[in-house]
Scaffold this active site. Structure first.
Site, PDB file in Angstrom:
ATOM      1  N   CYS A 101       1.239  -1.199   0.226  1.00  0.00           N
ATOM      2  CA  CYS A 101       0.470   0.526   0.346  1.00  0.00           C
ATOM      3  C   CYS A 101       0.909   1.219   0.288  1.00  0.00           C
ATOM      4  CB  CYS A 101      -0.584   0.112   1.462  1.00  0.00           C
ATOM      5  SG  CYS A 101      -1.768   1.036   1.581  1.00  0.00           S
ATOM      6  N   HIS A 144      -9.334  -3.659  -2.806  1.00  0.00           N
ATOM      7  CA  HIS A 144      -7.696  -3.157  -1.818  1.00  0.00           C
ATOM      8  C   HIS A 144      -8.663  -0.995  -2.633  1.00  0.00           C
ATOM      9  CE1 HIS A 144      -3.813  -1.513  -1.018  1.00  0.00           C
ATOM     10  NE2 HIS A 144      -4.355  -0.246  -1.295  1.00  0.00           N
ATOM     11  N   GLU A 145      -8.762  -0.670  -3.701  1.00  0.00           N
ATOM     12  CA  GLU A 145      -9.118   0.757  -3.755  1.00  0.00           C
ATOM     13  C   GLU A 145     -10.953   1.012  -3.106  1.00  0.00           C
ATOM     14  OE1 GLU A 145      -6.242   3.089  -3.991  1.00  0.00           O
ATOM     15  OE2 GLU A 145      -4.885   1.383  -5.017  1.00  0.00           O
ATOM     16  N   HIS A 148     -10.534   0.613   0.576  1.00  0.00           N
ATOM     17  CA  HIS A 148      -9.698   2.439   0.863  1.00  0.00           C
ATOM     18  C   HIS A 148     -11.325   3.274   1.148  1.00  0.00           C
ATOM     19  CE1 HIS A 148      -5.812   1.908   1.462  1.00  0.00           C
ATOM     20  NE2 HIS A 148      -5.081   1.596   0.454  1.00  0.00           N
TER      21      HIS A 148
END
Length: 193
Positions: A101, A144-145, A148
């Site tokens: 990350c 992953h995004e 976030h």
């Protein structure tokens, strides 16, 4: 994609904006376009595959990405207000690959994620978009995004022992990544040899 942006410093894990659900995008205007341009510039300056708005300190549900899918075809895009769809438990295959990350630069560990993911949302102009990752980096990046934007860092998805190792890795090379990285160049070190 918007271009001509400026790289901004990347926000690190531990900052409150990294650990809470972000605000939805409601205005598709010049400010959003400028933000997206800066996000692309920051992602490219940091050699990343994706970047969420909170990674540059902005409380908005938007991410950018530029990576390859399972066929090694390059895919780049912008997603605002993403809705993530993953396979049903019995129909999914997990890809246990190394993940990192930009908000914990230089640290990596294995993280199992489904090898297929779909994200629906809008782009920076408000037009509907859909991206499907089937293997490769794209499936992992979309997950992953989107995480976030919901206040989850990938360290939250790995066992405590792996998370401790991540933090130790990051601490060991922290001086290579000053607080204003990548807006300024990374400090070169023995790690680059």
């Amino acid at each position: 994609m918007p271009s001509g942006g400026n790289a901004r410093p990347i926000t690190r894990w531990g900052e409150p904006v990294m650990h809470r659900k972000l605000q939805p995008v409601t205005e598709y205007d010049a400010d959003l376009e400028a933000l997206v341009a800066d996000m692309f510039a920051t992602m490219y300056a940091a050699d990343g595959a994706g970047l969420a708005a909170n990674q540059i300190g902005v409380d908005l549900q938007v991410f950018v990405f530029d990576c390859t899918d399972g066929d090694n075809k390059r895919v780049a895009g912008v997603v605002c207000n993403p809705v993530l769809t993953l396979p049903v438990t019995g129909d999914r295959n997990l890809d246990d690959s190394e993940e990192g990350c930009l908000s914990l630069p230089g640290a990596y560990t294995w993280c199992a994620r489904p090898d297929w993911a779909r994200v629906d949302g809008t782009d920076h102009t408000g037009a509907p978009v859909t991206y499907v990752g089937e293997g490769g980096t794209l499936a992992r990046c979309l997950q992953h995004e989107t995480d976030h934007l919901m206040g989850t860092v990938f360290g939250d998805r790995v066992p405590a022992r792996a998370r401790k190792k991540l933090y130790k890795q990051a601490e060991a090379i922290a001086e290579d990544y000053p607080s204003d990285w990548p807006a300024v160049a990374r400090i070169s070190s023995a790690h680059d040899l």
